[in-house]
Scaffold this motif. Structure first.
Motif, PDB file in Angstrom:
ATOM      1  N   VAL A   1       4.711  -0.540   2.887  1.00 36.21           N
ATOM      2  CA  VAL A   1       4.349   0.758   2.340  1.00 36.21           C
ATOM      3  C   VAL A   1       5.218   1.025   1.113  1.00 36.21           C
ATOM      4  CG1 VAL A   1       4.234   3.243   2.778  1.00 36.21           C
ATOM      5  CG2 VAL A   1       3.628   1.622   4.599  1.00 36.21           C
TER       6      VAL A   1
ATOM      7  N   ARG B   1      -0.585   3.811   1.391  1.00 38.19           N
ATOM      8  CA  ARG B   1      -1.219   4.470   2.525  1.00 38.19           C
ATOM      9  C   ARG B   1      -0.419   4.158   3.794  1.00 38.19           C
ATOM     10  NH1 ARG B   1      -7.156   1.831   1.156  1.00 38.19           N
ATOM     11  NH2 ARG B   1      -7.071   2.216  -1.105  1.00 38.19           N
ATOM     12  N   ASP B   2       0.132   5.180   4.394  1.00 37.41           N
ATOM     13  CA  ASP B   2       0.959   4.968   5.577  1.00 37.41           C
ATOM     14  C   ASP B   2       0.273   5.428   6.853  1.00 37.41           C
ATOM     15  OD1 ASP B   2       1.062   7.669   5.161  1.00 37.41           O
ATOM     16  OD2 ASP B   2       3.254   7.832   5.159  1.00 37.41           O
TER      17      ASP B   2
ATOM     18  N   THR C   1       0.810  -1.215   0.000  1.00 34.83           N
ATOM     19  CA  THR C   1       0.000   0.000   0.000  1.00 34.83           C
ATOM     20  C   THR C   1       0.844   1.266   0.000  1.00 34.83           C
ATOM     21  OG1 THR C   1      -1.625   1.254   1.298  1.00 34.83           O
ATOM     22  CG2 THR C   1      -0.134  -0.151   2.532  1.00 34.83           C
TER      23      THR C   1
END
Length: 237
Positions: A100, A81-82, A79
């Motif tokens: 990530v 998205r962190d 992803t």
């Protein structure tokens, strides 16, 4: 060597992962949508799934929930998205690990090795390879068999997810001992840090399957701010 399903809609990233994982002696198949992934997993057995979240047909988080409805195959989420809250939700929904973006294939390979070692090693905290088969763990009416990954309550089989089983087995191996939450995160989830919600959600699911509640516990007891212990209920002591 592992059989890997790469679920990634970016053709460039997908091709790079296929090439480098193949060079690392893994067997790789790939798809670009969530629905294709579900079909592949339903028809073919994989050792691990690498799941991108930004898929064109379904959000990867929804795809993860659907995957967990049909299989316990280890899933590593890839992803961009962190956000920690989002990561905790993914872990609660059944992800085994996450990376990530951007990440190196060496990093991915190391995470895959750790996830596969846990999945194949017969339970959390146990080394793979030539370790002696663990005995059945008995706590009151609970019987937990780490080797066969089976659990029974009063002679009835419990239908547990892999993470629920790992949590129960870890606690059953330490009956009556208060296990700190940090230790559970490290040994069951293999995380150095995390949100307590990760543990609380799985404890809630386990309690439901053990026929108890947080307000009226029988086996699972939470000591606020300290940890969790598993011990036999009064009728078994």
């Amino acid at each position: 060597m592992a059989s890997v399903l790469v679920v990634e809609d970016d053709q460039f990233v997908r091709s790079a992962l296929i090439r480098q994982l193949t060079e690392a002696s893994h067997t790789v198949r790939s798809v670009g949508t969530a629905l294709e992934a579900l079909r592949e997993v339903a028809q073919i057995g994989f050792d691990v799934v690498i799941l991108d979240l930004g898929l064109p047909d379904l959000d990867g988080a929804e795809a993860l929930k659907m995957l967990r409805g049909i299989t316990d195959v280890p899933v590593i989420v890839a992803t961009a998205r962190d956000d920690e809250g989002e990561i905790v939700r993914l872990l609660n929904d059944g992800a085994d690990d996450y990376l990530v973006k951007p990440f190196s294939v060496a990093h991915l390979s190391a995470r895959m090795t750790a996830v596969l070692r846990r999945a194949r090693g017969g339970g959390p905290g146990e080394p793979g390879g030539a370790a002696a088969p663990p005995a059945v763990l008995r706590v009151g009416g609970l019987a937990v068999d780490p080797l066969r990954r089976q659990a029974q309550l009063d002679g009835m089989a419990l239908d547990l997810t892999r993470r629920e089983f790992d949590l129960l087995a870890y606690l059953a191996g330490r009956p009556g001992v208060v296990v700190p939450r940090r230790e559970l995160l490290a040994e069951v989830w293999r995380q150095a840090y995390g949100d307590d919600q990760t543990i609380d959600v799985h404890l809630s699911w386990l309690r439901r399957k053990l026929g108890e509640t947080a307000a009226r516990p029988r086996y699972l007891h939470t000591l606020r701010g300290v940890g969790v212990k598993l011990e036999p209920p009064a009728e078994h002591t």
